[in-house]
Design a protein around this motif. Structure first.
Motif, PDB file in Angstrom:
ATOM      1  N   GLN A  82      18.419   4.342  53.093  1.00 37.93           N
ATOM      2  CA  GLN A  82      18.704   5.211  53.974  1.00 37.93           C
ATOM      3  C   GLN A  82      18.498   4.487  55.506  1.00 37.93           C
ATOM      4  N   MET A  83      19.482   4.399  56.265  1.00 40.84           N
ATOM      5  CA  MET A  83      19.471   3.772  57.437  1.00 40.84           C
ATOM      6  C   MET A  83      19.685   4.864  58.681  1.00 40.84           C
ATOM      7  N   ASN A  84      18.571   4.952  59.510  1.00 42.05           N
ATOM      8  CA  ASN A  84      18.715   5.897  60.559  1.00 42.05           C
ATOM      9  C   ASN A  84      18.404   5.229  61.819  1.00 42.05           C
ATOM     10  N   SER A  85      18.801   5.851  62.934  1.00 45.85           N
ATOM     11  CA  SER A  85      18.520   5.539  64.250  1.00 45.85           C
ATOM     12  C   SER A  85      19.235   3.825  64.559  1.00 45.85           C
ATOM     13  N   LEU A  86      20.400   3.855  63.851  1.00 48.82           N
ATOM     14  CA  LEU A  86      21.212   2.597  63.837  1.00 48.82           C
ATOM     15  C   LEU A  86      21.305   1.850  65.340  1.00 48.82           C
ATOM     16  N   LYS A  87      21.257   0.704  65.451  1.00 46.95           N
ATOM     17  CA  LYS A  87      21.375  -0.219  66.500  1.00 46.95           C
ATOM     18  C   LYS A  87      22.431  -1.150  66.175  1.00 46.95           C
ATOM     19  N   PRO A  88      23.038  -1.516  67.687  1.00 48.69           N
ATOM     20  CA  PRO A  88      24.137  -2.662  67.334  1.00 48.69           C
ATOM     21  C   PRO A  88      23.538  -3.864  66.795  1.00 48.69           C
ATOM     22  N   GLU A  89      22.485  -4.136  66.911  1.00 44.77           N
ATOM     23  CA  GLU A  89      21.800  -5.229  66.124  1.00 44.77           C
ATOM     24  C   GLU A  89      21.495  -4.984  64.856  1.00 44.77           C
ATOM     25  N   ASP A  90      21.775  -3.927  64.382  1.00 53.18           N
ATOM     26  CA  ASP A  90      21.897  -3.903  62.960  1.00 53.18           C
ATOM     27  C   ASP A  90      23.470  -4.170  62.059  1.00 53.18           C
ATOM     28  N   THR A  91      24.054  -4.505  62.949  1.00 51.36           N
ATOM     29  CA  THR A  91      25.189  -4.888  62.294  1.00 51.36           C
ATOM     30  C   THR A  91      25.225  -6.158  61.589  1.00 51.36           C
ATOM     31  N   ALA A  92      25.831  -6.038  60.373  1.00 52.38           N
ATOM     32  CA  ALA A  92      25.499  -7.333  59.553  1.00 52.38           C
ATOM     33  C   ALA A  92      26.174  -6.818  58.088  1.00 52.38           C
ATOM     34  N   MET A  93      26.281  -7.667  57.150  1.00 55.61           N
ATOM     35  CA  MET A  93      26.460  -7.677  55.843  1.00 55.61           C
ATOM     36  C   MET A  93      25.243  -7.250  55.260  1.00 55.61           C
ATOM     37  N   TYR A  94      25.323  -6.410  54.313  1.00 54.62           N
ATOM     38  CA  TYR A  94      23.958  -6.051  53.665  1.00 54.62           C
ATOM     39  C   TYR A  94      24.141  -6.304  52.143  1.00 54.62           C
ATOM     40  N   TYR A  95      22.993  -6.771  51.769  1.00 57.53           N
ATOM     41  CA  TYR A  95      22.943  -7.293  50.180  1.00 57.53           C
ATOM     42  C   TYR A  95      21.680  -6.810  49.400  1.00 57.53           C
ATOM     43  N   CYS A  96      21.855  -6.186  48.354  1.00 59.98           N
ATOM     44  CA  CYS A  96      21.025  -6.049  47.418  1.00 59.98           C
ATOM     45  C   CYS A  96      20.812  -7.365  46.525  1.00 59.98           C
ATOM     46  N   ALA A  97      19.444  -7.608  45.937  1.00 57.14           N
ATOM     47  CA  ALA A  97      19.080  -8.811  45.335  1.00 57.14           C
ATOM     48  C   ALA A  97      18.021  -8.508  44.331  1.00 57.14           C
ATOM     49  N   ALA A  98      17.957  -9.396  43.196  1.00 59.33           N
ATOM     50  CA  ALA A  98      16.849  -9.317  42.242  1.00 59.33           C
ATOM     51  C   ALA A  98      16.502 -10.494  41.913  1.00 59.33           C
ATOM     52  N   GLY A  99      14.961 -10.707  41.809  1.00 59.66           N
ATOM     53  CA  GLY A  99      14.287 -11.764  41.625  1.00 59.66           C
ATOM     54  C   GLY A  99      13.615 -12.024  40.102  1.00 59.66           C
ATOM     55  N   LEU A 100      13.947 -12.815  39.313  1.00 59.84           N
ATOM     56  CA  LEU A 100      13.598 -13.026  38.085  1.00 59.84           C
ATOM     57  C   LEU A 100      11.673 -13.207  37.814  1.00 59.84           C
ATOM     58  N   GLY A 101      11.394 -13.811  39.054  1.00 60.91           N
ATOM     59  CA  GLY A 101      10.028 -14.265  39.037  1.00 60.91           C
ATOM     60  C   GLY A 101       8.925 -13.339  39.384  1.00 60.91           C
ATOM     61  N   GLY A 102       9.522 -12.244  39.768  1.00 61.94           N
ATOM     62  CA  GLY A 102       8.510 -10.928  40.497  1.00 61.94           C
ATOM     63  C   GLY A 102       7.935 -11.302  41.667  1.00 61.94           C
ATOM     64  N   CYS A 103       7.612 -10.459  42.213  1.00 61.78           N
ATOM     65  CA  CYS A 103       6.875 -10.401  43.582  1.00 61.78           C
ATOM     66  C   CYS A 103       5.701  -9.435  43.649  1.00 61.78           C
ATOM     67  N   TYR A 104       4.573  -9.689  44.445  1.00 62.10           N
ATOM     68  CA  TYR A 104       3.446  -8.742  44.275  1.00 62.10           C
ATOM     69  C   TYR A 104       3.038  -8.555  45.632  1.00 62.10           C
ATOM     70  N   SER A 105       3.338  -9.220  46.825  1.00 65.20           N
ATOM     71  CA  SER A 105       2.907  -8.927  48.053  1.00 65.20           C
ATOM     72  C   SER A 105       3.549  -9.891  49.037  1.00 65.20           C
ATOM     73  N   GLY A 106       3.535  -9.299  50.224  1.00 69.33           N
ATOM     74  CA  GLY A 106       4.118 -10.129  51.501  1.00 69.33           C
ATOM     75  C   GLY A 106       5.719 -10.310  51.428  1.00 69.33           C
ATOM     76  N   SER A 107       6.116 -11.065  52.586  1.00 71.46           N
ATOM     77  CA  SER A 107       7.517 -11.006  52.641  1.00 71.46           C
ATOM     78  C   SER A 107       7.973 -12.343  51.743  1.00 71.46           C
ATOM     79  N   ARG A 108       9.162 -12.210  51.275  1.00 74.43           N
ATOM     80  CA  ARG A 108       9.748 -13.219  50.452  1.00 74.43           C
ATOM     81  C   ARG A 108      11.008 -13.929  50.952  1.00 74.43           C
ATOM     82  N   GLN A 109      11.247 -15.063  50.329  1.00 76.61           N
ATOM     83  CA  GLN A 109      12.489 -15.786  50.934  1.00 76.61           C
ATOM     84  C   GLN A 109      13.503 -15.471  50.085  1.00 76.61           C
ATOM     85  N   PRO A 110      14.721 -15.494  50.661  1.00 75.62           N
ATOM     86  CA  PRO A 110      15.983 -15.684  49.949  1.00 75.62           C
ATOM     87  C   PRO A 110      16.280 -16.405  48.418  1.00 75.62           C
ATOM     88  N   ASP A 111      15.597 -17.427  48.649  1.00 74.86           N
ATOM     89  CA  ASP A 111      15.787 -18.447  47.169  1.00 74.86           C
ATOM     90  C   ASP A 111      14.924 -17.876  46.181  1.00 74.86           C
TER      91      ASP A 111
END
Length: 126
Positions: A82-111
């Protein structure tokens, strides 16, 4: 076979809202690191929200915190952004992704993500 299919993108004016969907198949969301990313022309892919493996806790990028909310319908195997209060800088292609290795904290990298949807375009005009 893992598949992710996004939908819900479109064109809105600044201040408006959109809800993106990511229908998943071939995986159990709680076993993966799930994420929403976006990429604007000429820019790097940016991680917006992650769902941590097992706990289901969520991490939000500062750029969307307070405006974007991720929810999930486990019965429908679907994630919603859900995206509210959208701004022109939100203009982009949006992707959903899944990582096999799992994640448990912090920011992640696309690779760290093995599976990606085809993306859905969001355009915000001023």
């Amino acid at each position: 076979q893992v598949q992710l299919v996004e939908s819900g993108g479109g064109s809105v004016q600044a201040g408006g809202s959109l809800r993106l969907s990511c229908v998943t198949s071939g995986l159990t969301v709680s076993d993966y690191c799930m994420g929403w990313f976006r990429q604007a022309p000429g820019k790097e892919r940016e991680g917006l929200i992650y769902i941590y493996t097992t706990t289901g806790n969520k991490w939000y990028a500062n750029s969307v915190k307070g405006r974007f909310t991720l929810s999930q319908d486990n019965a429908q195997n679907t994630l919603y952004l859900q995206m509210n209060s959208l701004k022109p800088e939100d203009t982009a292609m949006y992707y959903c992704a899944a990582g096999l290795g799992g994640c448990y904290s912090g920011s992640r990298q696309p690779d760290e993500f093995n599976y990606w949807g085809q993306g859905t375009q969001v355009t915000v005009s001023s």
